[in-house]
Design an enzyme around this catalytic site. Structure first.
Site, PDB file in Angstrom:
ATOM      1  N   ASP A  86       0.836  -1.201   0.000  1.00 18.93           N
ATOM      2  CA  ASP A  86       0.000   0.000   0.000  1.00 18.93           C
ATOM      3  C   ASP A  86       0.875   1.255   0.000  1.00 18.93           C
ATOM      4  OD1 ASP A  86      -2.307   1.462   0.030  1.00 18.93           O
ATOM      5  OD2 ASP A  86      -2.853   1.007   2.102  1.00 18.93           O
ATOM      6  N   ASN A 119     -10.611  -2.755  -6.234  1.00 16.24           N
ATOM      7  CA  ASN A 119      -9.771  -1.846  -7.036  1.00 16.24           C
ATOM      8  C   ASN A 119     -10.328  -1.609  -8.447  1.00 16.24           C
ATOM      9  OD1 ASN A 119      -6.593  -2.953  -5.611  1.00 16.24           O
ATOM     10  ND2 ASN A 119      -7.848  -1.194  -5.053  1.00 16.24           N
TER      11      ASN A 119
HETATM   12  C1  FPP Z   1      -1.631   0.171  -3.484  1.00 13.45           C
HETATM   13  O1  FPP Z   1      -1.228   1.493  -3.505  1.00 13.45           O
HETATM   14  C2  FPP Z   1      -1.085  -0.563  -4.613  1.00 13.45           C
HETATM   15  C3  FPP Z   1      -1.814  -1.096  -5.624  1.00 13.45           C
HETATM   16  C4  FPP Z   1      -3.297  -1.044  -5.681  1.00 13.45           C
HETATM   17  C5  FPP Z   1      -1.179  -1.754  -6.765  1.00 13.45           C
HETATM   18  C6  FPP Z   1       0.031  -2.550  -6.436  1.00 13.45           C
HETATM   19  C7  FPP Z   1       0.577  -3.109  -7.687  1.00 13.45           C
HETATM   20  C8  FPP Z   1       1.884  -3.106  -8.026  1.00 13.45           C
HETATM   21  C9  FPP Z   1       2.969  -2.597  -7.180  1.00 13.45           C
HETATM   22  C10 FPP Z   1       2.276  -3.710  -9.308  1.00 13.45           C
HETATM   23  C11 FPP Z   1       2.636  -5.135  -9.019  1.00 13.45           C
HETATM   24  C12 FPP Z   1       3.049  -5.824 -10.218  1.00 13.45           C
HETATM   25  C13 FPP Z   1       3.297  -7.151 -10.223  1.00 13.45           C
HETATM   26  C14 FPP Z   1       3.746  -7.821 -11.442  1.00 13.45           C
HETATM   27  C15 FPP Z   1       3.097  -7.943  -8.991  1.00 13.45           C
HETATM   28  P1  FPP Z   1      -2.321   2.630  -3.639  1.00 13.45           P
HETATM   29  O2  FPP Z   1      -2.454   2.969  -5.093  1.00 13.45           O
HETATM   30  O3  FPP Z   1      -3.596   2.180  -2.995  1.00 13.45           O
HETATM   31  O4  FPP Z   1      -1.653   3.787  -2.856  1.00 13.45           O
HETATM   32  P2  FPP Z   1      -2.384   4.929  -1.996  1.00 13.45           P
HETATM   33  O5  FPP Z   1      -3.106   4.253  -0.885  1.00 13.45           O
HETATM   34  O6  FPP Z   1      -1.244   5.761  -1.518  1.00 13.45           O
HETATM   35  O7  FPP Z   1      -3.295   5.666  -2.926  1.00 13.45           O
END
Ligand code: FPP
Length: 232
Positions: free
Chosen positions: A11, A59
């Site tokens: 996260d 999501n």
């Molecule tokens: C949460 O941060 C993260 C995600 C919803 C996506 C995570 C995905 C990746 C890192 C790519 C992974 C790729 C592979 C191949 C495994 P957020 O966007 O919710 O952050 P925030 O809470 O600060 O808005």
């Protein structure tokens, strides 16, 4: 003790990007660097299963632009990393509601899973379009369907039988669940499987979660006293 299965709720990608004046996608791109680093660290530590909550069923409600950038990034990362995963003997598995993914992405996932299926150093599980409630519901539906031809199934069904209907049937329950970015909730993740998991929360945002943070989490786990409801 080294945990057999470490699971991470990655996260804070968006907040990391915004804090740097970048768009949210830049946070996800940097997040992939953390995935690379932590996979290497996990294998070095002797962890046998590393699982990552990459995209929840919820999501899908994000903007179309962000969802499509994320799906694109995941596909490119799989294609870009497949050779290295083969060399490093990583078994790659994707679990979740794959009916919502594009045919192209599903094709790439199937090819990566097939190519790495016999690798034994570590299993990398990506939870994609996954939610804990969805998993329990799909298990219940399949049990109900099987019960039509097996009237004793309902009364006979054990916890272990139920486990086998979950998409995680072949994966041990997580010993340690890490959540980055300061949030302290389960967010519809492994609701059944987390029954006795240890939790580790850190304020570090996922794009900055690297070797040192990994070591801190494993050190904290090593000090935990897991009693599973029993006394000492
Ligand atoms: C949460 O941060 C993260 C995600 C919803 C996506 C995570 C995905 C990746 C890192 C790519 C992974 C790729 C592979 C191949 C495994 P957020 O966007 O919710 O952050 P925030 O809470 O600060 O808005």
């Amino acid at each position: 003790m080294v945990p057999e299965h470490v699971s991470i709720i990655m996260d804070g990608n968006g907040r990391w990007a915004v804090s740097k004046g970048l768009n949210r996608s830049a946070g996800h791109i940097e997040g992939v660097e953390s995935v690379r680093c932590i996979l290497r660290e996990a294998a070095k530590s002797g962890v046998k299963y590393l699982s990552l909550y990459a995209f929840s069923e919820e999501n899908w409600k994000r903007s179309e632009a962000e969802v499509s950038a994320l799906m694109d990034l995941m596909m490119k990362s799989m294609i870009g990393e497949i050779e290295l995963m083969c060399e490093e003997k990583v078994r790659f598995v994707v679990l979740g509601n794959r009916s919502r993914l594009s045919d192209e992405l599903n094709g790439t996932i199937d090819a990566c899973m097939e190519k790495t299926k016999d690798n034994k150093v570590i299993t990398l599980v990506i939870f994609l379009s996954y939610s804990g409630k969805w998993d329990i519901l799909q298990a219940a539906r399949r049990i109900a369907a099987d019960a039509v031809s097996d009237p004793h199934l309902a009364s006979r069904l054990s916890m272990e039988d139920f486990d086998r209907y979950l998409v995680t049937a072949d994966i041990p329950d997580p010993d340690l669940i890490i959540r980055t970015s300061g949030e302290q909730r389960i967010s519809n993740y492994l609701l059944w499987q987390a029954a006795y998991s240890e939790f580790y929360f850190t304020d570090t945002l996922w794009p900055e979660f690297r070797e040192e943070e990994w070591k801190k989490a494993l050190d904290a786990y090593a000090k935990r006293d897991r009693r599973y409801g029993k006394t000492k």
